[in-house]
Design an enzyme around this catalytic site. Sequence first.
Site, PDB file in Angstrom:
ATOM      1  N   HIS A   1      -8.248  -1.585   0.285  1.00  0.00           N
ATOM      2  CA  HIS A   1      -7.201  -2.530  -0.100  1.00  0.00           C
ATOM      3  C   HIS A   1      -7.957  -3.749  -0.600  1.00  0.00           C
ATOM      4  CE1 HIS A   1      -4.272  -0.798   3.028  1.00  0.00           C
ATOM      5  NE2 HIS A   1      -5.440  -0.325   3.416  1.00  0.00           N
TER       6      HIS A   1
ATOM      7  N   HIS B   1      -5.138  -0.833  -4.628  1.00  0.00           N
ATOM      8  CA  HIS B   1      -5.632   0.138  -3.658  1.00  0.00           C
ATOM      9  C   HIS B   1      -6.495   1.135  -4.397  1.00  0.00           C
ATOM     10  CE1 HIS B   1      -2.262  -1.748  -1.595  1.00  0.00           C
ATOM     11  NE2 HIS B   1      -3.054  -1.607  -0.547  1.00  0.00           N
TER      12      HIS B   1
ATOM     13  N   LYS C   1     -12.696  -6.056   7.099  1.00  0.00           N
ATOM     14  CA  LYS C   1     -12.518  -6.638   5.778  1.00  0.00           C
ATOM     15  C   LYS C   1     -13.580  -7.672   5.447  1.00  0.00           C
ATOM     16  CE  LYS C   1      -9.161  -9.980   7.558  1.00  0.00           C
ATOM     17  NZ  LYS C   1      -8.001 -10.782   7.237  1.00  0.00           N
TER      18      LYS C   1
ATOM     19  N   ASP D   1      -2.605  -7.211  -5.964  1.00  0.00           N
ATOM     20  CA  ASP D   1      -3.032  -6.222  -4.988  1.00  0.00           C
ATOM     21  C   ASP D   1      -3.491  -4.932  -5.667  1.00  0.00           C
ATOM     22  OD1 ASP D   1      -3.459  -5.268  -2.495  1.00  0.00           O
ATOM     23  OD2 ASP D   1      -1.347  -5.052  -1.946  1.00  0.00           O
TER      24      ASP D   1
ATOM     25  N   CYS E   1       0.782  -1.231   0.000  1.00  0.00           N
ATOM     26  CA  CYS E   1       0.000   0.000   0.000  1.00  0.00           C
ATOM     27  C   CYS E   1       0.824   1.297   0.000  1.00  0.00           C
ATOM     28  CB  CYS E   1      -0.990   0.022   1.158  1.00  0.00           C
ATOM     29  SG  CYS E   1      -0.504  -0.894   2.594  1.00  0.00           S
TER      30      CYS E   1
ATOM     31  N   ARG F   1       6.670 -11.821   4.409  1.00  0.00           N
ATOM     32  CA  ARG F   1       6.138 -11.780   5.774  1.00  0.00           C
ATOM     33  C   ARG F   1       6.813 -12.862   6.580  1.00  0.00           C
ATOM     34  NH1 ARG F   1      -0.350 -10.776   4.656  1.00  0.00           N
ATOM     35  NH2 ARG F   1      -0.003  -8.935   3.334  1.00  0.00           N
TER      36      ARG F   1
ATOM     37  N   GLN G   1       1.044 -10.771  -4.410  1.00  0.00           N
ATOM     38  CA  GLN G   1      -0.391 -10.519  -4.332  1.00  0.00           C
ATOM     39  C   GLN G   1      -0.862  -9.802  -5.592  1.00  0.00           C
ATOM     40  OE1 GLN G   1      -0.123  -8.097  -0.689  1.00  0.00           O
ATOM     41  NE2 GLN G   1      -1.550  -9.560   0.194  1.00  0.00           N
TER      42      GLN G   1
END
Length: 638
Positions: free
Chosen positions: A513, A388, A467, A386, A337, A366, A384
Site C-alpha cells: 500500500h 496498491h 510501514k 493511493d 485497498c 475516517r 489519498q
Amino acid sequence: MNEIKITLPDGSVSVEQAGKSVKEIISSWNEEAAKTAVAARVNDALVDLSYPIEKDSSIDVIDVASEDGLSALRHSISHVMAQAVQDLFDGVKVTIGPSIEDGFYYDFEYENTFTPEDLDRIEKRMADIVAADHPFERREVSRQDAVKLFEEKGETYKVELINDLPQEVKTVSLYTQGDFIDLCRGPHIPSTGMIKAFKLLNVAGAYWRGDERNKMLQRIYGTGFATREELADYLIMIEEAKKRDHRRLGRELDLFQVNDELGAGLIIFHPKGALLRTIIEDWERKEHLKRGYDIVLGPQILKGDLWKKSGHFDHYRENMYFTEVEDQLYGIKPMNCLSHMLIYKSRIRSYRDLPLRYFELGTVHRHEKTGVLHGLLRVRQFTQDDAHILCTPEQLNDEIRAIAEFVDDAMKIFGFEYEVELSTRPEKSIGSDEDWNLATSALEHALKDTDMVYEINEGDGAFYGPKIDFKLKDVLKRKWQCATIQCDFTLPERFDLHYVGPDGERHRPVMLHRVILGSIERFIGVLIEQYAGAFPVWLSPVQAVVLTVTDNHIPYGEEVYRQLMDADIRVQRDFRNEKLGYKIRESQIQKVPYMLVIGDKEVDAKTVAPRQRDGQNLGPMGVEAFVSMVRDKCEKFE
RNA sequence: GCCGAUGUAGCUCAGCCGGUAGAGCAACUGAUUCGUAAUCAGUAGGUCAGGAGUUCAAAUCUCCUCAUCGGCUCCA
C-alpha cells in the site's frame, strides 16, 4: 593529593590536582569559555560544572549556545518554574519537566486550573528566584532515602518514578535550588542567576506518562534562551508562523472553508482551492501513468462482510462509518485497498502480469476524535493518492525502491524536506510473525539500498503490516505524515490472491500500500504554509491578473485576457473603476504571481507590462512572450 | 475522547457591576477616469454559536449542546 591528567577541549593536556571541579579547570584553561559554559562533558558523560574530577579525564565545555547547553538551560528554567508554582499554589504536586525542541514544560497535578493571569504571577516569582541567584546543587542519595524524602513531601509522582526505576539502580540524584528539591538526572546550570531570558507560553492538559487511562495533569509550556534578543526573535518567529497558518490563509486567499453547519472535519473547497487541487491531481495522474501505474476507481461504500473479511471490521471499526442499505450493512471506505484486491481477483494472473500497480485518487472517510481535527491537516474526509502494488516477493525490493524515488522526486518538485521512519509491528495487529519479519526486513533492505537516513518507530505500523513513513514539517515545526509505504502479506492471504508462476503452480503475491502526497487535503495544508500562500506559478490557481488603468483600456485588456485564456493561462481580470494602486494591492494580497498592467503605452504598442508579486517590473513584452514565459515555468515546476 | 480557553457584522475586535449592540477594514451605491500596495461621499449589514434556565429585564449570570483554538492520546 593525587595528580591527574586532563585532556582539554583544544586537545592539550593539563596536569591538575584530583578533586578540582570542572569549572575550576575550565576557568584556568580559558576564562572566556568558562563565562558561557553551563555544563560539561567529561569522558562523554554530561555533568555539572561543579562536578569534581578524580581521575584522568577528557573535558568538553557545553556552551549555553550549543544544543546541549540550551537544553540544560531550559531544563533548569523548568525547575525554577516548578519552584515558583509550588511557592504560589498550595497542594501542587510536581511530576516531570523536561526541555523540548523549542523550550520546556512542566506537568503539575493541581485541583484548580492555571489561568493566563497565574502564568504572569508565576513568571514574576520566577524572576525573583533568578534574582536570588540560587545555586543548583546536586547530591546522590540511595533510592530508599529518596523515596522517603518525596513521601514526606507528598510528592507521590516522584515516588512512583523512583519505584519504577530498574532494580540495578541503587542511587538517584537530587537537585536543589533554594528550598526546592527535585529528582533529576541533570545536568543543570550552576545557578539560577544565569537565566537571562524566559517566557511562559500556555497551559495545556497532558496525561500522566502520556497514557490516556491516567490522570490528566496540567502542563505549562515555556521557552528560554541564552539572551533576551534570541527570545524576542523566537517570539517574532511564532507570530510570523501564525501568519502562514493554512487556516488563516485558506480564508484570506478564498481557498476553502470548514463550516459548523455542514460538519466538523469536512472541507468545502472554494473555486481557487478546488482549482489548486485539480492542478495537483492532474499532475498525479500524469506522473502515475508515466511510472507504470493503472488508474482505477472503486465505490464509496462496500458491504460489511467484505470489511469483515479484510480485518478492518475487527481492527479498524472505531474509525469507520457504517450505513444500512435494504437491511444490508455497508461500510463507508476508510481505505481504498479492497476494490483493488477485487480488480486483481477478477481474472487469473500470471507472473508475467506482475507487478500490477493500481492507482486511485480515493476519497476515504475516517472517524477522528473531535479534539484532533485541525484545518486541512486532520479531517474526517480526505482523498489519498493511493496505490496498491501486487508483485512477487522477488520484485518487492525494486518496487519499494521505485516508490521511495517517486516520493523523493515529488518532494523535490514541491519543495519539501522530509524525514523517514520505519514503523514496526503494533500490539493490535493481524498476520504471522514470519510475515511481519519478512515484510519489515523488505522495507528495511530497500531503505538501506537507497541510502536513505531513517529512524525506527517501534510498534507504530499499520494493523496489517509495517510501514515506511515520510514526514514533512510545517512552519510550526509540527511533523505531518504524508507519504507512506506499507508492506502487506495478510490481505493477499485473506482474499486468497494468487498468480501462476513459471513453474505452473499457484503462488501468493505480496501487496504494497502506498501514497505519495498522502492526503491531498493535508498536503495542500502543508503546501499553503510552506509557500505562505504564494504558490509557485505552476500551482497558482490564478497565475495572472489583467489590470486596466482606466476604462479606456478595457477593450485591449479584454483582448489580452482572451488571448491568455486561449493559451490556457489561469488568468483573471480586474477592470473595475478603481485606481491602479488599489487594484495592484488587492492582487498582491491575493499573492497572484503576475499582474499585467494595461495603460496607454500597452494599448499603443500591443504589449503587456508584467509586474511580479515581488514588486519587480519585467518591462513591456508581447502577449506571446508572456505566455511562453509562464509555460516554461510550469514545465520546470517553478 | 480528555484538560483548558474561546465563540458579538464577511474579517479583526470593543461592549464595566444585567437595562434588548458599536468601531475599523471589507461589501453595496454614487461621484471620480486615475500608471505599479489603499480616491472621496453615502448606504446597508447582527435571533450576540444553538438550546434551556434565573430575572421585571440576559451579549452579560447558570446549565446543556455544537464548533473553534492550544495541548494530550490517536493519525493520512
